[in-house]
Write an enzyme that holds these catalytic residues in place. Structure first.
Site, PDB file in Angstrom:
ATOM      1  N   LEU A 190       4.533  -8.360   0.100  1.00  0.00           N
ATOM      2  CA  LEU A 190       4.122  -9.708  -0.286  1.00  0.00           C
ATOM      3  C   LEU A 190       4.828 -10.180  -1.554  1.00  0.00           C
ATOM      4  CD1 LEU A 190       0.293  -9.304   0.332  1.00  0.00           C
ATOM      5  CD2 LEU A 190       1.829 -10.770   1.654  1.00  0.00           C
ATOM      6  N   ASP A 204       5.499  -1.747 -15.178  1.00  0.00           N
ATOM      7  CA  ASP A 204       4.433  -0.900 -14.649  1.00  0.00           C
ATOM      8  C   ASP A 204       3.133  -1.418 -15.242  1.00  0.00           C
ATOM      9  OD1 ASP A 204       2.569   1.027 -14.032  1.00  0.00           O
ATOM     10  OD2 ASP A 204       3.760   2.726 -14.746  1.00  0.00           O
ATOM     11  N   ASN A 220       0.513  -9.599  -8.545  1.00  0.00           N
ATOM     12  CA  ASN A 220       0.528  -9.133  -7.164  1.00  0.00           C
ATOM     13  C   ASN A 220       0.379  -7.620  -7.035  1.00  0.00           C
ATOM     14  OD1 ASN A 220       1.436  -9.187  -4.190  1.00  0.00           O
ATOM     15  ND2 ASN A 220       3.032  -7.945  -5.158  1.00  0.00           N
ATOM     16  N   TYR A 270     -11.104  -0.010  -2.977  1.00  0.00           N
ATOM     17  CA  TYR A 270     -10.192  -1.147  -2.873  1.00  0.00           C
ATOM     18  C   TYR A 270     -10.959  -2.457  -2.767  1.00  0.00           C
ATOM     19  CZ  TYR A 270      -6.616  -4.317  -1.176  1.00  0.00           C
ATOM     20  OH  TYR A 270      -5.773  -5.390  -1.033  1.00  0.00           O
ATOM     21  N   LYS A 306     -11.072  -5.647  -5.538  1.00  0.00           N
ATOM     22  CA  LYS A 306     -10.649  -7.021  -5.269  1.00  0.00           C
ATOM     23  C   LYS A 306     -11.770  -8.021  -5.552  1.00  0.00           C
ATOM     24  CE  LYS A 306      -6.362  -6.408  -4.291  1.00  0.00           C
ATOM     25  NZ  LYS A 306      -5.321  -6.961  -5.179  1.00  0.00           N
ATOM     26  N   THR A 308       2.143  -5.155   6.271  1.00  0.00           N
ATOM     27  CA  THR A 308       2.907  -4.612   5.149  1.00  0.00           C
ATOM     28  C   THR A 308       2.764  -3.094   5.146  1.00  0.00           C
ATOM     29  OG1 THR A 308       1.047  -4.653   3.585  1.00  0.00           O
ATOM     30  CG2 THR A 308       2.378  -6.663   3.751  1.00  0.00           C
TER      31      THR A 308
END
Length: 230
Positions: A13, A53, A79, A155, A159, A188
Site C-alpha cells: 500500500l 524505522d 502507513n 492487530y 488499529k 498484499t
C-alpha cells in the site's frame, strides 16, 4: 508543490500510494527501514528515499532533519504497520503485544512528535493515518462484514488505537487536517495476497485524504466508499 512523506513505502500500500501521489504531482519522500529495498523502490518510481524505522527515535529524528533541510513537509502518511503473529489468542504474549503496538501505535506517536513542527509550518498540513476496518467496533459487530470474522486481538486492537489517536490528534491540532483511512481487504504481502481488492482500490481512501490540499474535515475515518463506523 505538495511534499509528502510515506512510511513503509517500499512495497504494498505504501508503494502504490507513493506511485499515485507522484502521478498527482506531489514530491514524495519514501520511507523504509531497509536502505537497499527503499532506494530501489524510490528509484523505480521517481521518489526520494529516506531511511526511516518508526520504532527508532534516532531514525525518525534523523529523517525529520533530512526532510526539514530539504524544505519542509505538507503531508504525512503514517502507513508502516505489522500484523504480528498469526497465532491462536491463547498463544499471544506480552512481547508480541509490545512489538505490534510498538510499530502500529507508538510508531505514529513518534512520527507525530518529530514531524509536527514541519506540518504546522505548512499551509496545507495533513496527516493520513492508515488504520483498518478490523479495528472498527461497528464492522466487528456486523455479521455482514468480513471484518467480523477476524480474530487477531493484537492487530485489530492496535488499529482501534490508531483510529482514536487520529481523533485525539485532530482535536489537539485543529489547524491540521488529521484523518484515518481504511484500505479494506486488499491483496498484499500483509495478508499473503488473499485480499479481494487491488492495490489501487486499497489506496483510494489514502490518496483521497492526502490530496485535499489541507481542506475538508478533520478527525474522520473513511474507506473508499466514504465514512466508516468507529
Amino acid at each position: 508543490m505538495t511534499t509528502t512523506l510515506i512510511t513503509g513505502a517500499n512495497k504494498g500500500l505504501g508503494y502504490e500510494t507513493a506511485r499515485r501521489l507522484l502521478e498527482a504531482g506531489h514530491t514524495v519522500w519514501m520511507g523504509a527501514r531497509d536502505e537497499i529495498r527503499g532506494r530501489e523502490a524510490a528509484e523505480a518510481l521517481g521518489g526520494t528515499f529516506v531511511q526511516l524505522d518508526v520504532t527508532s527515535d534516532s531514525s525518525v529524528e534523523a529523517a525529520a532533519k533530512t526532510v526539514a533541510a530539504a524544505g519542509g513537509l505538507d503531508v504525512l502518511v503514517n502507513n508502516a504497520g505489522i500484523p504480528g503473529p498469526f497465532a491462536q489468542a491463547e498463544d499471544l504474549t506480552a512481547a508480541d503485544t509490545e512489538a505490534v503496538y510498538g510499530t502500529n501505535v507508538v510508531g505514529i506517536v513518534r512520527m507525530m512528535h518529530a514531524f509536527l513542527p514541519l506540518l504546522r509550518e505548512s499551509d496545507e498540513g495533513t496527516v493520513v493515518n492508515v488504520t483498518s476496518g478490523v479495528g472498527s467496533f461497528g464492522f466487528a459487530h456486523d455479521p455482514e462484514r468480513v471484518e467480523s470474522t477476524v480474530v487477531m486481538p493484537l492487530y485489530t486492537s492496535s488499529k482501534s488505537a490508531v483510529t482514536m489517536l487520529t481523533v485525539q490528534y485532530a482535536k489537539a491540532f485543529p489547524e491540521l487536517r488529521i484523518n484515518a483511512a481504511d484500505p479494506g481487504y486488499t491483496a498484499t504481502d500483509f495478508n499473503r495476497q488473499q485480499g479481494t481488492q487491488t492495490l489501487q482500490e486499497g489506496t483510494d481512501a489514502i490518496v483521497e485524504l492526502a490530496t485535499r490540499g489541507g481542506s475538508g474535515p478533520t478527525g474522520t475515518f473513511i474507506d473508499r466508499s466514504g465514512a466508516a463506523p468507529f
